[in-house]
Design a protein around this motif. Structure first.
Motif, mmCIF file in Angstrom:
data_model
loop_
_atom_site.group_PDB
_atom_site.id
_atom_site.type_symbol
_atom_site.label_atom_id
_atom_site.label_comp_id
_atom_site.label_asym_id
_atom_site.label_seq_id
_atom_site.Cartn_x
_atom_site.Cartn_y
_atom_site.Cartn_z
ATOM 1 N N LEU A 232 38.440 35.542 27.723
ATOM 2 C CA LEU A 232 38.681 34.246 27.896
ATOM 3 C C LEU A 232 40.136 33.547 27.315
ATOM 4 N N LYS A 233 40.573 34.353 26.292
ATOM 5 C CA LYS A 233 41.641 33.852 25.605
ATOM 6 C C LYS A 233 43.048 33.805 26.697
ATOM 7 N N HIS A 234 42.875 34.762 27.609
ATOM 8 C CA HIS A 234 43.704 34.724 28.840
ATOM 9 C C HIS A 234 43.556 33.842 29.716
ATOM 10 N N ARG A 235 43.645 32.596 29.601
ATOM 11 C CA ARG A 235 43.056 31.535 30.386
ATOM 12 C C ARG A 235 43.790 31.585 31.856
ATOM 13 N N GLU A 236 44.928 31.645 31.744
ATOM 14 C CA GLU A 236 45.398 31.524 33.291
ATOM 15 C C GLU A 236 44.947 32.759 34.125
ATOM 16 N N LEU A 237 44.943 33.963 33.487
ATOM 17 C CA LEU A 237 44.357 35.038 34.119
ATOM 18 C C LEU A 237 42.966 34.896 34.687
ATOM 19 N N VAL A 238 42.111 34.298 33.811
ATOM 20 C CA VAL A 238 40.914 33.997 34.072
ATOM 21 C C VAL A 238 40.694 33.034 35.480
ATOM 22 N N PHE A 239 41.474 32.053 35.548
ATOM 23 C CA PHE A 239 41.517 31.038 36.737
ATOM 24 C C PHE A 239 42.088 32.113 38.029
ATOM 25 N N VAL A 240 43.060 32.781 37.675
ATOM 26 C CA VAL A 240 43.722 33.551 38.833
ATOM 27 C C VAL A 240 42.517 34.624 39.322
ATOM 28 N N ASN A 241 41.719 35.106 38.484
ATOM 29 C CA ASN A 241 40.837 36.173 39.032
ATOM 30 C C ASN A 241 39.692 35.257 39.597
ATOM 31 N N LEU A 242 39.312 34.292 39.218
ATOM 32 C CA LEU A 242 38.628 33.212 39.850
ATOM 33 C C LEU A 242 38.830 32.957 41.401
ATOM 34 N N MET A 243 40.076 32.453 41.459
ATOM 35 C CA MET A 243 40.544 32.336 42.822
ATOM 36 C C MET A 243 40.406 33.597 43.971
ATOM 37 N N LEU A 244 40.910 34.946 42.996
ATOM 38 C CA LEU A 244 40.439 36.192 43.906
ATOM 39 C C LEU A 244 38.840 36.438 44.313
ATOM 40 N N ALA A 245 38.109 36.080 43.372
ATOM 41 C CA ALA A 245 36.442 36.062 43.804
ATOM 42 C C ALA A 245 36.399 35.106 44.933
ATOM 43 N N VAL A 246 36.635 33.963 44.662
ATOM 44 C CA VAL A 246 35.994 32.954 45.860
ATOM 45 C C VAL A 246 36.824 33.278 46.892
#
Length: 439
Positions: A232-246
């Motif tokens: 979760l420290k990789h905040r930007e990557l977390v949201f990028v991966n959430l985009m990928l999932a949705v």
């Protein structure tokens, strides 16, 4: 290429395209023709496809984490690519042999056994495909990525699935033919992947700057990737991966059933279906070229916004304006359907091209293999487990018929595409958050 790598540029790009296209062609065969194979040879029941998606996604994820850790610890991508591709091709051919187990009959126990064999064969194939392509090939690409070539590599990685889809649908339709010869398809594609696995074994080199990354015991390093607090420290990557999932939840809701929608609901033959998809996607592919400049100029969020909107419009066109009453199955000239496929294709290409580069730029250098594993959770596991929970009841509630043998069958209908619209627009939420974190 990175400093210290003596890989010949021409040879590098040949391997990028040969291995990338072979991998995408094989994935397309699984994602599209495995599903029509089930309807043609086993039963017209989306439940089998749903289990195939979920179990193969789980196998892919396990493989990715396992071999991602091994790849990082050994400092080796080449071996995973070579062995993974060889076994991938072998089990693609073996999957085709499940048709000789028989079709659906009144013996429920026998039918369950056949369905289990189909699902298991698909899972094993996915396990080795992930070893060779998702981990080996993608980590190898990431090792060679620089600011100078990232746009071109992103375009290549985005265009390859489209070319794989075009070649897979057109070539697949021709190989399957009017007599449903799926075994011929699996032998040709599986054999090609085996050959390229052998080519990589003798013709590929890892980047010279790649070094083993050992962090404690294998178990410690393997499970370190599941440190949620650290991730979760990789905040930007977390949201990028959430985009990928949705986005790919939406994609798998309709695409996994697109072939059966066009063949069994709209009435097209396999070869005509392939040509319709091929024409639309071939035109869409050219949008990846101008997108390279936007990616280089740090406009990734703008491209993804456009991609999501255009994707939603394409799905609306198919969902609202395409039906058995207004298509001509004897020809590829169905303008409304072609426009819908084109718009969906543009959205898909631009989204995948952009998010591929965006995410890879954020990986820690000493854990790229394992972070590919995290990517697979959002790209494969979550979408392929969640999407059937949406698509299966939609098909069963809207597409029930009685087939020629008197069994209940279920056909995909337009409703799948309308559901896809709603879900794909939800991608805009993590997009906003990722853009904010990036700035």
């Amino acid at each position: 290429m990175k400093t210290g790598s003596k890989t010949n540029p021409a040879k590098f790009w040949i391997l990028v395209w040969l291995l990338g296209l072979a991998g995408q062609l094989c994935w397309n065969i699984e994602n599209q023709w495995f599903n029509t194979f089930v309807y043609a040879k086993i039963a017209k029941d989306p439940t089998i496809i749903s289990w195939m998606l979920a179990i193969s996604a789980l196998a892919t994820t396990v493989s990715t984490f396992l071999f991602g850790c091994i790849s990082d610890r050994k400092g080796n991508r080449k071996t995973l690519i070579s062995l993974g591709y060889i076994f991938w091709g072998v089990f693609t051919i073996l999957f085709g042999t499940t048709e000789f187990l028989g079709k659906r009959n009144s013996d429920t126990a026998a039918f369950v056994g056949i369905a289990f064999a189909v699902i298991a064969a698909d899972a094993i194939m996915s396990f080795f495909g992930s070893m060779g392509n998702d981990i080996g090939f993608n980590a190898w690409i990431n090792d060679h990525m620089t600011p100078e070539n990232s746009g071109s590599l992103g375009a290549a990685l985005a265009v390859q699935p489209v070319i794989g889809t075009i070649a897979g649908t057109v070539l697949g339709g021709l190989l399957v033919g009017a007599n449903d010869n799926y075994m011929r398809l699996f032998v040709v594609i599986g054999g090609s992947v085996i050959v390229l696995g052998l080519v990589s074994l003798f013709g590929m080199k890892d980047v010279e700057t790649l070094r083993p990354s050992v962090k404690g015991s294998f178990g410690q390093q393997f499970f370190s990737i599941f440190n949620v607090k650290e991730y979760l420290k990789h905040r930007e990557l977390v949201f990028v991966n959430l985009m990928l999932a949705v986005y790919f939840i939406s994609f798998n809701v309709y695409f996994s059933h697109l072939g059966n929608f066009m063949i069994y609901y709209l009435g097209f033959t396999a070869d005509t279906m392939g040509l319709i998809e091929g024409v639309g996607l071939l035109l869409a592919m050219f949008t990846s070229i101008p997108a390279i400049r936007f990616i280089r100029n740090d406009k990734s969020s703008l491209i993804i916004l456009f991609a999501v909107v255009i994707n939603a419009i394409g799905l609306l066109v198919i969902g609202l304006l395409v039906s058995p009453e207004n298509v001509n199955p004897s020809t590829i000239w169905n303008p409304v359907l072609l426009i819908g496929v084109l718009l969906v294709g543009i959205g898909y290409i631009l989204f995948l091209q952009t998010i591929t580069v965006w995410s890879k730029r954020l990986y820690p250098e000493d854990a790229r293999g394992q972070f590919e594993g995290i990517r697979i959770i959002f790209y494969v596991l979550i979408p392929m487990v969640v999407a059937p929970l949406i698509s299966n009841p939609i098909i069963k509630n809207n597409g029930e018929i009685i087939d020629e043998n008197g069994f209940t069958a279920y056909l995909p209908t337009n409703t799948l595409f309308l559901a896809g619209v709603v879900i794909v627009l939800l991608t805009l939420i993590p997009l906003w958050a990722a853009n904010k974190a990036h700035k």
